[in-house]
Design an enzyme around this catalytic site. Structure first.
Site, short mmCIF file in Angstrom:
data_model
loop_
_atom_site.label_atom_id
_atom_site.label_comp_id
_atom_site.label_asym_id
_atom_site.label_seq_id
_atom_site.Cartn_x
_atom_site.Cartn_y
_atom_site.Cartn_z
N ARG A 116 0.81 -1.23 0.00
CA ARG A 116 0.00 0.00 0.00
C ARG A 116 0.84 1.27 0.00
NH1 ARG A 116 -2.34 -3.72 -1.12
NH2 ARG A 116 -4.23 -4.64 -0.23
N SER B 13 -11.04 0.44 3.71
CA SER B 13 -10.27 -0.11 4.83
C SER B 13 -9.62 1.01 5.62
CB SER B 13 -9.19 -1.06 4.30
OG SER B 13 -9.77 -2.16 3.65
N GLU C 293 -4.75 3.40 7.00
CA GLU C 293 -4.62 3.42 5.54
C GLU C 293 -5.37 4.64 5.01
OE1 GLU C 293 -6.38 0.58 2.06
OE2 GLU C 293 -5.09 -0.38 3.53
#
Length: 298
Positions: A174, A224, A294
């Site tokens: 990520r 998320s 995130e």
């Protein structure tokens, strides 16, 4: 600020608005106004916008389709630039796909899967734009952008435009080089896909979509919330701590998936932030694991 606003209007760069509520531009439907909101009508107009901004001492921020994003209730000072219509072109040349940063990531996955191209099956349920996906190395189901990206065209704050190879993007979980080392805006990307069996690809897409429908909320959310502290998973840690369904104000931890926070209709950004802190404190005390978000807070 008035001089900047007048120059942007006079330069015909695209949509230019004052005090635009950002709740209408985020998937969680939260966020106060931006002083100035610009949606450039093309890549050239984005470059023109950035060159105008350079002459003024004002902060600026880029957004895409508003997923993985939480905007402060007070709004954002300065300029918010949305990469959207006008920067959503798509060219398919055999297995090579060139697509604008404003193109919907879900739509791209659906279009290419129906044409029999394999490699984007994992993206069938991931919201957001291509630019955002490339920027953060979006992924699911054991795959991510780094598996298919050939190169990305990036606009840097000094006005310079460069093509960065997959290697130059320095992908990890990520994360890309654009988040810390070389902040930049993904204006388009080139993906290398593989011709595959249409029936197999369709089955895989349907399986991933069904999984998302069964395990993830349909209420407004930002996606998320936490990065998975591999080999653990944030959702499992939160579930095991009996936090699913816990709420603060109008924000609630999804009863379907622990790593999602939903807006029950009247949530504020402060509600969400308080809930995030409660989760982090609980998991740290219970498991000794420090969760990292995130979602990006503006």
């Amino acid at each position: 600020m008035d001089n900047l606003l007048n120059e942007l209007h006079g330069s015909d760069v695209g949509k230019v608005k004052e005090k635009e509520p950002l709740a209408t531009h985020t998937t969680i439907k939260i966020g106060g106004p931006a002083d100035i909101f610009v949606e450039p009508a093309s890549v050239d107009n984005l470059v023109k916008t950035m060159n105008i901004i350079k002459n003024y001492d004002v902060p600026w921020k880029i957004i895409g389709r508003g997923s993985n994003l939480l905007v402060a209730d007070e709004g954002i000072e300065g300029i918010v630039i949305k990469i959207g219509k006008g920067m959503d072109h798509l060219e398919i040349n055999g297995s090579e796909v060139r697509v604008g940063g404003g193109y919907s990531f879900i739509v791209l996955a659906n279009v290419l899967s129906r044409k029999g191209y394999s490699g984007l099956e994992f993206a069938g349920g991931i919201p957001g734009s291509v630019g955002g996906a490339v920027y953060m190395n979006a992924g699911a189901h054991g795959s991510d952008i780094s598996k298919i990206l050939k190169k990305a065209r990036v606009l840097f704050p000094d006005g310079k435009v460069e093509w960065l190879s997959k290697e130059e993007m320095k992908y990890s979980y990520r994360t890309s080089v654009l988040q810390k080392e070389r902040p930049g805006i993904v204006i388009e990307a080139v993906f290398e896909l593989t011709p595959g069996n249409l029936e197999v690809i369709s089955t895989e897409m349907k399986k991933h979509k069904s999984y998302r429908r069964e395990t993830q909320p349909v209420k407004p959310c930002c996606g998320s919330v936490f990065r998975n502290p591999l080999p653990d998973h944030a959702g499992k840690l939160i579930q095991d701590a009996d936090l699913k369904g816990f709420s603060i104000g109008g924000a609630q931890i999804s009863e379907l998936h622990g790593n999602f926070i939903v807006n029950n209709g009247n949530a504020t950004a402060n509600d969400v932030l308080s809930l995030i802190e409660h989760i982090k404190t609980t998991i740290l005390e219970r498991n000794g694991i420090q969760l990292h978000t995130e979602v990006e807070f503006l």
